[in-house]
Design a protein around this motif. Structure first.
Motif, PDB file in Angstrom:
ATOM      1  N   ILE A  94       1.043  -1.200  -0.005  1.00 23.87           N
ATOM      2  CA  ILE A  94       0.125   0.016  -0.056  1.00 23.87           C
ATOM      3  C   ILE A  94       0.727   1.142  -0.201  1.00 23.87           C
ATOM      4  CG2 ILE A  94      -1.726   1.280   1.139  1.00 23.87           C
ATOM      5  CD1 ILE A  94      -2.783  -1.549   2.645  1.00 23.87           C
ATOM      6  N   PHE A  95       0.517   2.144  -1.060  1.00 23.68           N
ATOM      7  CA  PHE A  95       1.408   3.284  -0.961  1.00 23.68           C
ATOM      8  C   PHE A  95       0.099   4.406  -0.943  1.00 23.68           C
ATOM      9  CE2 PHE A  95       3.126   7.303  -3.084  1.00 23.68           C
ATOM     10  CZ  PHE A  95       4.338   7.206  -2.850  1.00 23.68           C
ATOM     11  N   ALA A  96       0.630   5.584   0.145  1.00 22.05           N
ATOM     12  CA  ALA A  96      -0.175   6.607   0.331  1.00 22.05           C
ATOM     13  C   ALA A  96       0.594   7.631   0.674  1.00 22.05           C
ATOM     14  CB  ALA A  96      -1.342   6.388   1.451  1.00 22.05           C
ATOM     15  N   ASN A  97       0.472   8.899  -0.108  1.00 21.64           N
ATOM     16  CA  ASN A  97       1.073  10.074   0.104  1.00 21.64           C
ATOM     17  C   ASN A  97       2.556   9.961  -0.430  1.00 21.64           C
ATOM     18  OD1 ASN A  97       2.193  12.673   1.065  1.00 21.64           O
ATOM     19  ND2 ASN A  97       0.602  12.795   2.685  1.00 21.64           N
ATOM     20  N   ASN A  98       3.519   9.755   0.564  1.00 24.19           N
ATOM     21  CA  ASN A  98       4.950   9.619   0.044  1.00 24.19           C
ATOM     22  C   ASN A  98       5.478   8.206   0.683  1.00 24.19           C
ATOM     23  OD1 ASN A  98       5.139  10.282   2.616  1.00 24.19           O
ATOM     24  ND2 ASN A  98       6.184  12.180   2.225  1.00 24.19           N
TER      25      ASN A  98
END
Length: 547
Positions: free
Chosen positions: A225-229
């Motif tokens: 999971i990738f979110a924001n940076n």
């Protein structure tokens, strides 16, 4: 013979430019102008904010129910209950017939999410206002329509992400002010929302930047999971973060409303496993861009991509530079393993009237090329595809492109900046050019709709007009995606373990044996498109079902 001053000056400039190129490692970009554009339908009645390809080669398209009256009427004189709006806000596009059929959607699907279930039905979740808790199910047929479950979700989901799981369920993650996840269908053991602190940690209080998180199923069953940076491996069964990845260099956000796009690069299966798994995220906007856009200052978007081998014990980001900045671009996996980057703007952010300078030129990213020769600029479009534009890959290898509405209502005035766009176009990548048609395989068997189990060995019979290079043949499997807001949910491309093709002595065609994925962790149950690829030129795909 002495050289003239102008010649010496010219040589000096060349030497200086060469010095600059070497000093700063300026990447080179091919501007081949590959690919072609074609208008399919100038008016489908709605703006294509959300799109999903179905396993019968139809596409479900919808925008939102409170845009105002659309340009396509509901059938049989229907109107939405308690409303004088008798127009449709969802349509089904028939790829073969190039026609649309209006559908009735009741609740507000604005900025919602979705996923195909193992049986091929579309389950679509959340939205704004009175649509936030709704689950909608669409099973395609000539007379089918949406079926809505009013309280199908435990919590309202607006700007959430859905992903198929190996057991046939889908997980629904996040949403505006919703820092949890839940599952559909519900079970007695899992019927409520579960707190997800990672969404709190990546949430910018005034602009989020972690909406529509990029979610991908990893072969060990965890979720990347990738979110924001930031990115993690997440064990959703035990509600536990099992690994944290380095922050992407530059510390700039990549999710909505900064809105870059991310993909899991093609996964090659060898002897029943995938050893190298890479994630690529491109574009987005600086953290300051959101506030500046509200003051009519439109910052240039990010022109960088971050690539990371998430299967590495010590993964590190490698940064690359695109030919141009891009915000709200869509990244699509092509059947041959390339990545198409299409749509978007080069300044501002996502949101009503907050983007500027449309990017009309798609770019193809070749992940297997050397790092400074991976980008190829393609033929430019003529229609800006800005906020709320979409793109999906069709079974024949074309890319369906639609949508673009940067306004909170339908706006068609020629004086409006970026009027609402109701058209559907196709972009045909270079591999569909007639000059390479002789290299294009044609699958003879199995036929579309064939069913296989995990680990099955299958024989694929195919033809090719030109002499076949057996060492340049691969078999790929593509999961159709749900596309909205620059993210294609459930998108994955598998390169199957296959033998070197042999010639069929009776027909002069070819046989290649390939092995189906070994488990649901690599390929969740359901429908996929199978391609034979020869020298980077894919066949038309066939639908297959993994059960």
């Amino acid at each position: 013979m002495s050289k003239s001053p102008s010649t010496l000056l010219h040589q000096h400039h060349l030497h200086f430019l060469l010095f600059i190129l070497v000093l700063f490692h300026v990447p080179s970009y091919r501007a081949d102008g590959g690919g072609t554009w074609l208008m399919l339908l100038p008016n489908i009645g709605i703006s294509a904010m959300h799109m999903q390809l179905l396993p019968n080669d139809r596409v479900v398209i919808f925008d939102r129910t409170d845009f105002g009256t659309s340009n396509i009427s509901l059938p049989d004189g229907k109107c939405r209950p308690n409303s004088d709006d008798c127009s449709a806000h969802s349509v089904e596009y028939d790829v073969a017939k190039n026609t649309v059929r209006p559908l009735m959607v009741l609740s507000n699907v604005w900025c919602s999410s979705g996923s195909l279930m193992p049986d091929g039905t579309l389950v679509q979740t959340g939205g704004n206002d009175f649509g936030g808790l709704v689950v909608r199910v669409y099973d395609s047929c000539d007379t089918c329509d949406w079926v809505e479950i009013p309280n199908g979700l435990a919590q309202p989901r607006w700007y959430a992400t859905n992903h198929k799981l190996p057991d046939g369920r889908q997980i629904v993650i996040g949403g505006r002010d919703t820092f949890t996840y839940e599952f559909f269908p519900k079970t007695p053991e899992a019927n409520t929302a579960v707190d997800f602190p990672f969404l709190v940690e990546t949430n910018d209080p005034n602009m989020e930047n972690n909406l529509y998180p990029f979610v991908h199923l990893y072969p060990d069953g965890n979720l990347f999971i990738f979110a924001n940076n930031r990115a993690i491996f997440f064990d959703y069964v035990n509600n536990k973060v099992v690994k944290t990845f380095p922050i992407i260099p530059g510390d700039e956000p990549r999710n909505y409303p900064s809105t870059g796009s991310g993909v899991l690069l093609p996964m090659k299966i060898v002897n029943g496993s995938v050893d190298v798994i890479e994630f690529l995220v491109c574009g987005g906007a600086r953290r300051s861009a959101f506030f500046n856009a509200f003051n009519n200052v439109f910052e240039k978007g990010l022109d960088t991509c971050g690539r990371i081998v998430i299967s590495d014990p010590d993964p590190q980001w490698v940064m690359e530079t695109m030919p141009m900045a891009r915000v709200m671009g869509d990244m699509l996996l092509l059947p041959n393993g390339d990545v198409l980057i299409i749509n978007g703007v080069s300044a501002g952010v996502a949101g009503w009237e907050l983007g500027r300078d449309p990017v009309l030129s798609p770019v193809i990213y070749r992940p297997n090329n050397p790092i400074e020769s991976r980008f190829e600029v393609q033929t430019s479009a003529t229609i800006p595809r800005v906020y709320h534009s979409t793109a999906i890959l069709l079974r024949d290898g074309r890319v369906l492109v639609g949508g673009s509405n940067a306004h909170d209502k339908y706006e068609f005035s020629e004086t409006t900046l970026y009027p609402t766009e109701l058209s559907l176009e196709e972009f045909s990548p270079f591999y569909l050019d007639s000059s390479v048609s002789g290299l294009r395989p044609v699958i003879i068997s199995p036929v579309t709709g064939s069913k296989f189990g995990y680990g099955n060995r299958i024989g694929i019979n195919f033809a090719a007009s030109d002499n076949l290079d057996p060492n340049s043949v691969t078999v790929t499997l593509l999961a159709p995606s749900f596309n909205t807001h620059s993210y294609s949910m459930n998108q994955r491309l598998l390169v199957l373990d296959s033998d070197i093709p042999t010639t069929d002595p009776e027909t002069s065609n070819y046989w290649v044996c390939a092995t189906m994925p070994p488990s649901g962790n690599i390929a969740p149950l359901g429908d996929y498109i199978l391609f034979v690829v020869h020298k980077e030129i894919p066949s038309e795909g066939i639908w297959i079902h993994i059960e």
